[in-house]
Design a protein around this motif. Structure first.
Motif, PDB file in Angstrom:
ATOM      1  N   LYS A 120       0.762  -1.267   0.062  1.00  0.00           N
ATOM      2  CA  LYS A 120       0.097  -0.200  -0.044  1.00  0.00           C
ATOM      3  C   LYS A 120       0.816   1.140   0.087  1.00  0.00           C
ATOM      4  CE  LYS A 120      -3.630  -2.320   2.626  1.00  0.00           C
ATOM      5  NZ  LYS A 120      -4.476  -2.147   3.737  1.00  0.00           N
ATOM      6  N   GLY A 121       2.108   0.939   0.346  1.00  0.00           N
ATOM      7  CA  GLY A 121       3.125   2.269   0.433  1.00  0.00           C
ATOM      8  C   GLY A 121       3.187   2.858   1.433  1.00  0.00           C
ATOM      9  N   ALA A 122       2.589   2.210   2.701  1.00  0.00           N
ATOM     10  CA  ALA A 122       2.527   2.907   3.801  1.00  0.00           C
ATOM     11  C   ALA A 122       3.819   2.766   4.605  1.00  0.00           C
ATOM     12  CB  ALA A 122       1.378   2.251   4.934  1.00  0.00           C
ATOM     13  N   ILE A 123       4.486   1.632   4.286  1.00  0.00           N
ATOM     14  CA  ILE A 123       5.926   1.588   4.607  1.00  0.00           C
ATOM     15  C   ILE A 123       6.819   0.970   3.404  1.00  0.00           C
ATOM     16  CG2 ILE A 123       5.264   0.476   7.090  1.00  0.00           C
ATOM     17  CD1 ILE A 123       5.856  -1.855   6.316  1.00  0.00           C
ATOM     18  N   GLU A 124       7.932   1.236   3.726  1.00  0.00           N
ATOM     19  CA  GLU A 124       9.238   0.889   2.706  1.00  0.00           C
ATOM     20  C   GLU A 124       9.827  -0.434   3.323  1.00  0.00           C
ATOM     21  OE1 GLU A 124      11.278   4.159   1.710  1.00  0.00           O
ATOM     22  OE2 GLU A 124       9.671   4.961   0.581  1.00  0.00           O
ATOM     23  N   THR A 125      10.062  -1.440   2.641  1.00  0.00           N
ATOM     24  CA  THR A 125      10.856  -2.467   3.079  1.00  0.00           C
ATOM     25  C   THR A 125      11.973  -2.972   2.355  1.00  0.00           C
ATOM     26  OG1 THR A 125       8.825  -3.451   4.183  1.00  0.00           O
ATOM     27  CG2 THR A 125      10.737  -5.001   3.735  1.00  0.00           C
ATOM     28  N   ARG A 126      13.257  -3.203   3.083  1.00  0.00           N
ATOM     29  CA  ARG A 126      14.456  -3.701   2.381  1.00  0.00           C
ATOM     30  C   ARG A 126      15.244  -4.682   3.234  1.00  0.00           C
ATOM     31  NH1 ARG A 126      18.085   0.868  -0.181  1.00  0.00           N
ATOM     32  NH2 ARG A 126      16.600   0.727  -1.275  1.00  0.00           N
ATOM     33  N   ASP A 127      15.449  -5.743   2.685  1.00  0.00           N
ATOM     34  CA  ASP A 127      16.125  -6.741   3.616  1.00  0.00           C
ATOM     35  C   ASP A 127      15.729  -7.025   5.085  1.00  0.00           C
ATOM     36  OD1 ASP A 127      17.921  -7.153   1.304  1.00  0.00           O
ATOM     37  OD2 ASP A 127      19.154  -5.404   1.915  1.00  0.00           O
ATOM     38  N   GLY A 128      14.420  -7.026   5.322  1.00  0.00           N
ATOM     39  CA  GLY A 128      14.027  -7.590   6.602  1.00  0.00           C
ATOM     40  C   GLY A 128      14.008  -6.160   7.628  1.00  0.00           C
ATOM     41  N   PHE A 129      14.308  -5.025   6.927  1.00  0.00           N
ATOM     42  CA  PHE A 129      14.026  -3.581   7.658  1.00  0.00           C
ATOM     43  C   PHE A 129      13.150  -2.843   7.149  1.00  0.00           C
ATOM     44  CE2 PHE A 129      18.627  -5.393   8.533  1.00  0.00           C
ATOM     45  CZ  PHE A 129      18.428  -5.011   9.979  1.00  0.00           C
ATOM     46  N   HIS A 130      12.346  -2.130   8.163  1.00  0.00           N
ATOM     47  CA  HIS A 130      11.230  -1.372   7.819  1.00  0.00           C
ATOM     48  C   HIS A 130      11.138  -0.041   7.900  1.00  0.00           C
ATOM     49  CE1 HIS A 130       9.997  -5.390   6.978  1.00  0.00           C
ATOM     50  NE2 HIS A 130      10.425  -5.624   8.279  1.00  0.00           N
ATOM     51  N   SER A 131      10.711   1.023   7.221  1.00  0.00           N
ATOM     52  CA  SER A 131      10.703   2.418   7.518  1.00  0.00           C
ATOM     53  C   SER A 131       9.365   2.832   7.039  1.00  0.00           C
ATOM     54  CB  SER A 131      11.775   3.199   7.111  1.00  0.00           C
ATOM     55  OG  SER A 131      11.789   3.122   5.702  1.00  0.00           O
ATOM     56  N   LEU A 132       8.944   4.167   7.674  1.00  0.00           N
ATOM     57  CA  LEU A 132       7.651   4.731   7.293  1.00  0.00           C
ATOM     58  C   LEU A 132       8.006   5.019   5.725  1.00  0.00           C
ATOM     59  CD1 LEU A 132       6.577   6.696  10.150  1.00  0.00           C
ATOM     60  CD2 LEU A 132       5.855   4.544   9.522  1.00  0.00           C
ATOM     61  N   GLY A 133       6.714   4.817   4.841  1.00  0.00           N
ATOM     62  CA  GLY A 133       6.610   5.507   3.583  1.00  0.00           C
ATOM     63  C   GLY A 133       6.464   6.917   3.421  1.00  0.00           C
ATOM     64  N   PRO A 134       6.464   7.349   2.297  1.00  0.00           N
ATOM     65  CA  PRO A 134       5.973   8.932   2.275  1.00  0.00           C
ATOM     66  C   PRO A 134       5.110   9.313   3.034  1.00  0.00           C
ATOM     67  CG  PRO A 134       6.750   7.918   0.084  1.00  0.00           C
ATOM     68  CD  PRO A 134       6.572   6.579   1.097  1.00  0.00           C
ATOM     69  N   HIS A 135       5.170  10.461   3.635  1.00  0.00           N
ATOM     70  CA  HIS A 135       4.124  10.944   4.491  1.00  0.00           C
ATOM     71  C   HIS A 135       4.065  12.476   4.897  1.00  0.00           C
ATOM     72  CE1 HIS A 135       7.190   9.548   7.365  1.00  0.00           C
ATOM     73  NE2 HIS A 135       6.716  10.653   8.076  1.00  0.00           N
ATOM     74  N   ASP A 136       3.178  13.192   5.273  1.00  0.00           N
ATOM     75  CA  ASP A 136       3.312  14.476   5.318  1.00  0.00           C
ATOM     76  C   ASP A 136       2.968  14.889   6.546  1.00  0.00           C
ATOM     77  OD1 ASP A 136       0.617  13.985   5.383  1.00  0.00           O
ATOM     78  OD2 ASP A 136      -0.009  15.485   3.595  1.00  0.00           O
ATOM     79  N   TRP A 137       3.178  14.201   7.676  1.00  0.00           N
ATOM     80  CA  TRP A 137       3.214  14.356   8.914  1.00  0.00           C
ATOM     81  C   TRP A 137       4.370  14.113   9.815  1.00  0.00           C
ATOM     82  CZ3 TRP A 137       3.659   9.893  11.151  1.00  0.00           C
ATOM     83  CH2 TRP A 137       3.034   8.710  10.584  1.00  0.00           C
ATOM     84  N   GLU A 138       4.711  14.611  10.926  1.00  0.00           N
ATOM     85  CA  GLU A 138       5.673  14.198  11.879  1.00  0.00           C
ATOM     86  C   GLU A 138       5.400  13.078  12.790  1.00  0.00           C
ATOM     87  OE1 GLU A 138       8.845  15.402  11.739  1.00  0.00           O
ATOM     88  OE2 GLU A 138       8.225  16.514   9.755  1.00  0.00           O
ATOM     89  N   VAL A 139       6.536  12.356  13.262  1.00  0.00           N
ATOM     90  CA  VAL A 139       6.202  11.220  14.179  1.00  0.00           C
ATOM     91  C   VAL A 139       6.990  11.707  15.462  1.00  0.00           C
ATOM     92  CG1 VAL A 139       6.405   8.921  14.721  1.00  0.00           C
ATOM     93  CG2 VAL A 139       6.026   9.594  12.338  1.00  0.00           C
ATOM     94  N   GLU A 140       6.424  11.815  16.440  1.00  0.00           N
ATOM     95  CA  GLU A 140       7.105  12.034  17.840  1.00  0.00           C
ATOM     96  C   GLU A 140       6.809  11.110  18.818  1.00  0.00           C
ATOM     97  OE1 GLU A 140       6.237  15.923  19.362  1.00  0.00           O
ATOM     98  OE2 GLU A 140       6.007  16.685  17.544  1.00  0.00           O
ATOM     99  N   TYR A 141       7.752  10.205  19.036  1.00  0.00           N
ATOM    100  CA  TYR A 141       7.788   9.069  19.982  1.00  0.00           C
ATOM    101  C   TYR A 141       9.006   9.392  20.896  1.00  0.00           C
ATOM    102  CZ  TYR A 141       4.268   6.625  17.400  1.00  0.00           C
ATOM    103  OH  TYR A 141       3.242   6.027  16.593  1.00  0.00           O
TER     104      TYR A 141
END
Length: 79
Positions: free
Chosen positions: A58-79
Motif C-alpha cells: 500500500k506504500g505505507a511502509i518501505e521494506t528492504r532486507d527485513g528492515f522497515h521504515s515509514l513510507g512517504p507521509h506529510d506529518w511528523e512522528v513524535e515518540y
C-alpha cells in the motif's frame, strides 16, 4: 490528494498495530527489523510478516532486507 490506502483509519487493527510499531521503532532515519516489530507488538511472526507485506504494498511502509521504515507521509512522528 487523499489516498485511502495510506489512511490509518482504514487499516485493520493488526495492520495499524504493526504500522505504529514501525513508526515508533523507525524514528530519526532508523529502521525497524521484523524481529523488533514482532517483539514490540506481541503478534505472531507470520501475522507481522503478512501485515508488513500488506503495508509495503500500500506504500505505507518501505521494506528492504527485513528492515522497515515509514513510507512517504506529510506529518511528523513524535515518540
Amino acid at each position: 490528494m487523499y489516498d485511502a490506502n495510506r489512511d490509518v483509519q482504514t487499516m485493520s487493527l493488526e495492520d495499524n498495530t504493526v504500522y505504529e510499531a514501525v513508526a515508533a521503532l523507525a524514528t530519526d532515519g532508523h529502521t525497524a527489523h521484523t524481529a523488533d516489530v514482532v517483539h514490540m507488538t506481541g503478534l505472531p511472526e507470520e501475522a507481522v510478516r503478512r501485515s508488513l507485506a500488506s503495508l509495503a504494498e500500500k506504500g505505507a511502509i518501505e521494506t528492504r532486507d527485513g528492515f522497515h521504515s515509514l513510507g512517504p507521509h506529510d506529518w511528523e512522528v513524535e515518540y
